[in-house]
Design an enzyme around this catalytic site. Sequence first.
Site, PDB file in Angstrom:
ATOM      1  N   SER A 275      10.265   8.057   3.263  1.00  0.00           N
ATOM      2  CA  SER A 275      10.970   7.472   4.402  1.00  0.00           C
ATOM      3  C   SER A 275      10.064   7.333   5.610  1.00  0.00           C
ATOM      4  O   SER A 275      10.412   6.641   6.554  1.00  0.00           O
ATOM      5  CB  SER A 275      12.202   8.304   4.753  1.00  0.00           C
ATOM      6  OG  SER A 275      11.883   9.665   4.800  1.00  0.00           O
TER       7      SER A 275
ATOM      8  N   HIS B 260      12.378   1.801  -0.646  1.00  0.00           N
ATOM      9  CA  HIS B 260      13.076   2.794   0.168  1.00  0.00           C
ATOM     10  C   HIS B 260      14.588   2.599   0.069  1.00  0.00           C
ATOM     11  O   HIS B 260      15.127   1.589   0.514  1.00  0.00           O
ATOM     12  CB  HIS B 260      12.614   2.688   1.634  1.00  0.00           C
ATOM     13  CG  HIS B 260      13.173   3.770   2.498  1.00  0.00           C
ATOM     14  ND1 HIS B 260      13.625   3.555   3.766  1.00  0.00           N
ATOM     15  CD2 HIS B 260      13.374   5.095   2.253  1.00  0.00           C
ATOM     16  CE1 HIS B 260      14.067   4.692   4.272  1.00  0.00           C
ATOM     17  NE2 HIS B 260      13.930   5.640   3.365  1.00  0.00           N
TER      18      HIS B 260
ATOM     19  N   GLU C 278      14.704  -1.267   1.063  1.00  0.00           N
ATOM     20  CA  GLU C 278      13.559  -1.819   1.784  1.00  0.00           C
ATOM     21  C   GLU C 278      12.397  -1.893   0.798  1.00  0.00           C
ATOM     22  O   GLU C 278      11.981  -0.874   0.241  1.00  0.00           O
ATOM     23  CB  GLU C 278      13.199  -0.927   2.976  1.00  0.00           C
ATOM     24  CG  GLU C 278      14.243  -0.986   4.083  1.00  0.00           C
ATOM     25  CD  GLU C 278      13.942  -0.059   5.254  1.00  0.00           C
ATOM     26  OE1 GLU C 278      14.259  -0.429   6.389  1.00  0.00           O
ATOM     27  OE2 GLU C 278      13.396   1.042   5.042  1.00  0.00           O
TER      28      GLU C 278
ATOM     29  N   ASN D 110      14.801   3.161   9.412  1.00  0.00           N
ATOM     30  CA  ASN D 110      14.522   4.451  10.064  1.00  0.00           C
ATOM     31  C   ASN D 110      13.865   4.292  11.429  1.00  0.00           C
ATOM     32  O   ASN D 110      14.033   5.130  12.309  1.00  0.00           O
ATOM     33  CB  ASN D 110      13.655   5.335   9.166  1.00  0.00           C
ATOM     34  CG  ASN D 110      14.495   6.029   8.109  1.00  0.00           C
ATOM     35  OD1 ASN D 110      15.715   6.039   8.181  1.00  0.00           O
ATOM     36  ND2 ASN D 110      13.844   6.588   7.117  1.00  0.00           N
TER      37      ASN D 110
HETATM   38  N1  3HC Z   1      28.420   8.809  -5.020  1.00  0.00           N
HETATM   39  C1  3HC Z   1      29.272   7.854  -5.404  1.00  0.00           C
HETATM   40  N2  3HC Z   1      30.201   7.325  -4.592  1.00  0.00           N
HETATM   41  C2  3HC Z   1      30.267   7.799  -3.338  1.00  0.00           C
HETATM   42  C3  3HC Z   1      29.404   8.805  -2.864  1.00  0.00           C
HETATM   43  C4  3HC Z   1      28.451   9.320  -3.776  1.00  0.00           C
HETATM   44  N3  3HC Z   1      27.572  10.266  -3.424  1.00  0.00           N
HETATM   45  N4  3HC Z   1      29.687   9.048  -1.568  1.00  0.00           N
HETATM   46  C5  3HC Z   1      30.688   8.227  -1.236  1.00  0.00           C
HETATM   47  N5  3HC Z   1      31.039   7.461  -2.308  1.00  0.00           N
HETATM   48  C6  3HC Z   1      32.003   6.370  -2.359  1.00  0.00           C
HETATM   49  C7  3HC Z   1      33.190   6.752  -3.149  1.00  0.00           C
HETATM   50  O1  3HC Z   1      33.622   5.628  -3.838  1.00  0.00           O
HETATM   51  C8  3HC Z   1      34.207   7.159  -2.110  1.00  0.00           C
HETATM   52  O2  3HC Z   1      35.437   6.978  -2.671  1.00  0.00           O
HETATM   53  P1  3HC Z   1      36.256   8.279  -3.187  1.00  0.00           P
HETATM   54  O3  3HC Z   1      36.835   8.847  -1.943  1.00  0.00           O
HETATM   55  O4  3HC Z   1      37.242   7.688  -4.093  1.00  0.00           O
HETATM   56  O5  3HC Z   1      35.345   9.256  -3.849  1.00  0.00           O
HETATM   57  C9  3HC Z   1      33.861   6.181  -0.983  1.00  0.00           C
HETATM   58  O6  3HC Z   1      32.430   6.043  -1.034  1.00  0.00           O
HETATM   59  C10 3HC Z   1      34.221   6.669   0.388  1.00  0.00           C
HETATM   60  O7  3HC Z   1      33.666   7.921   0.574  1.00  0.00           O
HETATM   61  P2  3HC Z   1      34.367   9.035   1.439  1.00  0.00           P
HETATM   62  O8  3HC Z   1      35.854   8.836   1.411  1.00  0.00           O
HETATM   63  O9  3HC Z   1      33.828  10.354   0.985  1.00  0.00           O
HETATM   64  O10 3HC Z   1      33.863   8.866   2.914  1.00  0.00           O
HETATM   65  P3  3HC Z   1      33.531   7.577   3.784  1.00  0.00           P
HETATM   66  O11 3HC Z   1      34.536   6.514   3.658  1.00  0.00           O
HETATM   67  O12 3HC Z   1      33.234   8.106   5.137  1.00  0.00           O
HETATM   68  O13 3HC Z   1      32.165   7.018   3.210  1.00  0.00           O
HETATM   69  C11 3HC Z   1      29.826   7.070   3.348  1.00  0.00           C
HETATM   70  C12 3HC Z   1      31.091   7.837   3.024  1.00  0.00           C
HETATM   71  C13 3HC Z   1      29.636   5.939   2.343  1.00  0.00           C
HETATM   72  C14 3HC Z   1      28.681   8.064   3.228  1.00  0.00           C
HETATM   73  C15 3HC Z   1      29.948   6.455   4.798  1.00  0.00           C
HETATM   74  O14 3HC Z   1      30.342   7.447   5.696  1.00  0.00           O
HETATM   75  C16 3HC Z   1      28.661   5.859   5.292  1.00  0.00           C
HETATM   76  O15 3HC Z   1      28.326   4.729   4.944  1.00  0.00           O
HETATM   77  N6  3HC Z   1      27.917   6.611   6.124  1.00  0.00           N
HETATM   78  C17 3HC Z   1      26.613   6.189   6.636  1.00  0.00           C
HETATM   79  C18 3HC Z   1      25.547   6.534   5.640  1.00  0.00           C
HETATM   80  C19 3HC Z   1      24.191   6.120   6.101  1.00  0.00           C
HETATM   81  O16 3HC Z   1      23.972   5.640   7.197  1.00  0.00           O
HETATM   82  N7  3HC Z   1      23.222   6.306   5.230  1.00  0.00           N
HETATM   83  C20 3HC Z   1      21.834   6.045   5.527  1.00  0.00           C
HETATM   84  C21 3HC Z   1      21.189   7.287   5.980  1.00  0.00           C
HETATM   85  S1  3HC Z   1      19.487   7.028   6.372  1.00  0.00           S
HETATM   86  C22 3HC Z   1      18.698   7.203   4.914  1.00  0.00           C
HETATM   87  O17 3HC Z   1      19.254   7.513   3.894  1.00  0.00           O
HETATM   88  C23 3HC Z   1      17.239   6.952   4.945  1.00  0.00           C
HETATM   89  C24 3HC Z   1      16.444   8.195   4.764  1.00  0.00           C
HETATM   90  O18 3HC Z   1      15.094   7.809   4.609  1.00  0.00           O
HETATM   91  C25 3HC Z   1      16.533   9.171   5.914  1.00  0.00           C
END
Ligand code: 3HC
Length: 309
Positions: free
Chosen positions: A144, A165, A177, A215
Amino acid sequence: MAFVTHQIVRTMSSVSAKKLLVQHVTVIGGGLMGSGIAQTAAATGHSVVLVDQTEDILAKSVKGIEDSLKRVAKKKFADKPEAAADFIKKTMSNIKTSTDPASVVHSTDLVIEAIIENMQAKHELFKTLDTFAPEQTIFASNTSSLSITEIANSTTRQDRFGGLHFFNPVPVMKLVEVVQTPMTSRKTFDALIDFSRAMGKQPVSCKDTPGFIVNRLLVPYMMEAIRLHEQGHGSKEDIDVAMKLGAGYPMGPFELVDYVGLDTTKFIIDGWHELEPNNPLFAPSEMLNKLVESGKLGKKTGEGFYKYN
Ligand code: 3HC
């Protein structure tokens, strides 16, 4: 013997003229990112070998993949439990595991590395794999924040090296990415773009700059939220609510730092601060440093800015 050599040259030149299609993938690192990448590649019909250091770690990764697949299947096949079970079974049958990366790369099209963010560890890994993987195999890092060019320099295949990424949670987040260094060949870049699409993701093209696109924007944003709170300008709860309801973000910045990992966030910002000590966007935070020091790394340790069950 001459005939055999001739055959090999012909086979290799025909391989180099053709578009590279990634079917067999080796993912190194069974943590959250590596498991998510392995799961998504397997779910889209790729044959995957997931590699980590011990059988125990791999057992945890496989359990995590199964749990995540159940969530995906529940959503994808809401009223069709048989189709859901079939999807899970098929996906799991596409995943094999190994503790010996050198022995599994002999027939792989693409190696994706998702190990610890440590340049030396990445160098050692890729240097070894470079001697065991076939010539046409593409190497990619999911780093990252480290330089892809610097990682690629540990190999003799800088033209077949790029960044891939992914974002957490990988099965859900649509973006990849695709990072090209000045040495990445067009053929390699195209293969990585095609592979990202074959995984059902939307690729974007990035240069090998710190943080690429996401990021580079997201980490200073999260750090600024921490600084706002640190300076007493808002509670973490209010800042999170404000960004969710005022800007439509799915998580507030503190929820997101907890989700990404406080250690990961600190590692990224410290690296950039070292590169550009006078850039206020990259200034470290004492509050973040203290939390990391006390082992509060976010959701994965049960506590970060918030507590988790
Ligand atoms: N695996 C599979 N499906 C998943 C999952 C996982 N680990 N996490 C969430 N889901 C899916 C499921 O289908 C879930 O449905 P379910 O409730 O029936 O299980 C659905 O997403 C919704 O999940 P939740 O009800 O638990 O919660 P949310 O509606 O809040 O969604 C989220 C969760 C998708 C994580 C959402 O909050 C989100 O998009 N958050 C932002 C995440 C983000 O910004 N990520 C990038 C981070 S930066 C990065 O990764 C880069 C690194 O280099 C630092």
